[in-house]
Design a protein around this motif. Sequence first.
Motif, mmCIF file in Angstrom:
data_model
loop_
_atom_site.group_PDB
_atom_site.id
_atom_site.type_symbol
_atom_site.label_atom_id
_atom_site.label_comp_id
_atom_site.label_asym_id
_atom_site.label_seq_id
_atom_site.Cartn_x
_atom_site.Cartn_y
_atom_site.Cartn_z
ATOM 1 N N TRP A 48 0.822 -1.210 0.000
ATOM 2 C CA TRP A 48 0.000 0.000 0.000
ATOM 3 C C TRP A 48 0.860 1.266 0.000
ATOM 4 C CZ3 TRP A 48 -5.551 0.033 0.777
ATOM 5 C CH2 TRP A 48 -6.119 -1.248 0.842
ATOM 6 N N VAL A 52 -3.986 2.988 -2.284
ATOM 7 C CA VAL A 52 -4.815 1.791 -2.448
ATOM 8 C C VAL A 52 -4.389 1.036 -3.703
ATOM 9 C CG1 VAL A 52 -7.160 0.897 -2.643
ATOM 10 C CG2 VAL A 52 -6.729 3.009 -1.350
ATOM 11 N N ASP A 56 -7.099 -4.221 -5.409
ATOM 12 C CA ASP A 56 -7.998 -4.124 -4.268
ATOM 13 C C ASP A 56 -9.150 -3.173 -4.561
ATOM 14 O OD1 ASP A 56 -5.209 -4.826 -3.340
ATOM 15 O OD2 ASP A 56 -6.288 -5.167 -1.465
ATOM 16 N N ALA A 274 -7.343 1.604 5.740
ATOM 17 C CA ALA A 274 -6.258 0.622 5.638
ATOM 18 C C ALA A 274 -5.055 1.026 6.477
ATOM 19 C CB ALA A 274 -5.848 0.461 4.170
ATOM 20 N N THR A 279 -4.043 -3.984 11.136
ATOM 21 C CA THR A 279 -4.090 -5.068 10.164
ATOM 22 C C THR A 279 -2.703 -5.292 9.584
ATOM 23 O OG1 THR A 279 -4.640 -3.518 8.373
ATOM 24 C CG2 THR A 279 -6.475 -4.552 9.525
ATOM 25 N N ASP A 281 -2.428 -6.188 6.272
ATOM 26 C CA ASP A 281 -2.461 -5.822 4.855
ATOM 27 C C ASP A 281 -3.725 -5.041 4.506
ATOM 28 O OD1 ASP A 281 -1.380 -6.115 2.052
ATOM 29 O OD2 ASP A 281 -3.309 -7.133 1.808
ATOM 30 N N SER A 282 -4.881 -5.645 4.674
ATOM 31 C CA SER A 282 -6.127 -5.046 4.210
ATOM 32 C C SER A 282 -7.002 -4.628 5.387
ATOM 33 C CB SER A 282 -6.894 -6.053 3.347
ATOM 34 O OG SER A 282 -8.237 -5.641 3.149
ATOM 35 N N GLU A 285 -9.503 -7.124 7.046
ATOM 36 C CA GLU A 285 -9.146 -8.110 8.071
ATOM 37 C C GLU A 285 -9.875 -7.815 9.384
ATOM 38 O OE1 GLU A 285 -4.900 -8.018 8.519
ATOM 39 O OE2 GLU A 285 -4.605 -7.935 6.356
ATOM 40 N N ARG A 289 -16.322 -5.363 4.489
ATOM 41 C CA ARG A 289 -16.511 -4.517 3.299
ATOM 42 C C ARG A 289 -17.819 -3.754 3.393
ATOM 43 N NH1 ARG A 289 -15.589 -7.845 -2.205
ATOM 44 N NH2 ARG A 289 -17.141 -9.155 -1.197
#
Length: 390
Positions: A48, A52, A56, A274, A279, A281-282, A285, A289
Amino acid sequence: MSRPSSDVRAFEARAADADLDDLRARLAAARLPEAETVRGAPPGPGRWAQGVPLADLADVVEYWRTGYDWRPFEARLNTIGQFRTDIDGLGIHFLHRRSARADATPLIMTHGWPDSVVRFIDVVEELADPKDADAPAFHVVVPSLPGFGYSDKPAVTGWGTEKIAAAWVELMGRLGYGTFLAHGGDWGGNITSVLAGRFPAHVLGVHSTFAEAPPGLTTDGLTETERRWAEGTRDFWRRRGAYAKLMATGPQTIGYALTDSPVGLLAWLLDKFAEWSDTDDSPFERISRDRILDDVTLYWLTRSGASSSRIYYESHNSVDPELRVDVPSAITMYPYDVEKAPRPWAQERYRRIVRWGEPESGGHFPSLEVPEYFVNDLREGLAAVLAARG
């Protein structure tokens, strides 16, 4: 207790089908850039590094267009209870969930940016009517900041944190709450501090995940961990604070993109979910969403990309250096938040810290990332605050 005011009106959210169809059409016609040049980096923060990642974003855009449903969240808001009232010529939207418990204490909870009332949507009901009969209960009020969500957009300057704090006192009084507790994070933490510092006769005490220390304090005497916190905050503002400087100096300019392009809005907000979450990574987690898209869609439908940015223009770096909080305070520093004040620094402003927490997990959005821990921590912190008042 103050007497409730008839100036408070019930409000129900209902987006037009045409607006949701337009959103899907814009998503289908989106023009995306090429991939970032750190493409291929293994999962982790480095992926990242330029913002973004394309893959993703494209995945979330497709889900937003074809799989996401706004209506359940809209219904959830209406079930909790939504209202509006006019304060100093501005319409203020808020959630209000009165507890069934006779011993409940009024509590105002203030969100920040890039979030909204979505920040507290998963904890309001448990705070108002806890499953555990021995747990404290609260009459929960969650206002939308001016320029955010279903609150009106200020047409003049002046709606900074000081004026917002005064408006919250007026709001709570209209609901019949002459005295109350306050919680906040991000801008909400800032406003909560101003509330307590300026209106101690109304504020019983505070719980905050954001403790902004007075400027100019020395690192002498800090522990190694506290020094890392101080350096981490300085590094954040040196290297990662461009978003705030941009909105503080040009909210109208960035506002055009955020109001015209749902993909631009999504990327601008998702980048912070993010970066600021606990987290590897994303952000997904920790936060679903759907919940993040509830937040982004609320910004989109209310066209608040520009108006929400203006809180930075009004209040960035504007906390009075002399502001002091003398009401009992409970402070929790989540480990992956972007700003963490060492306790000796925090005590220079919050002079009656009755509980200090340092959890093992959680970031900038704890009520979304670790909601069960957040609720327990808030309860314990506010219980300590009330005990300190005797």
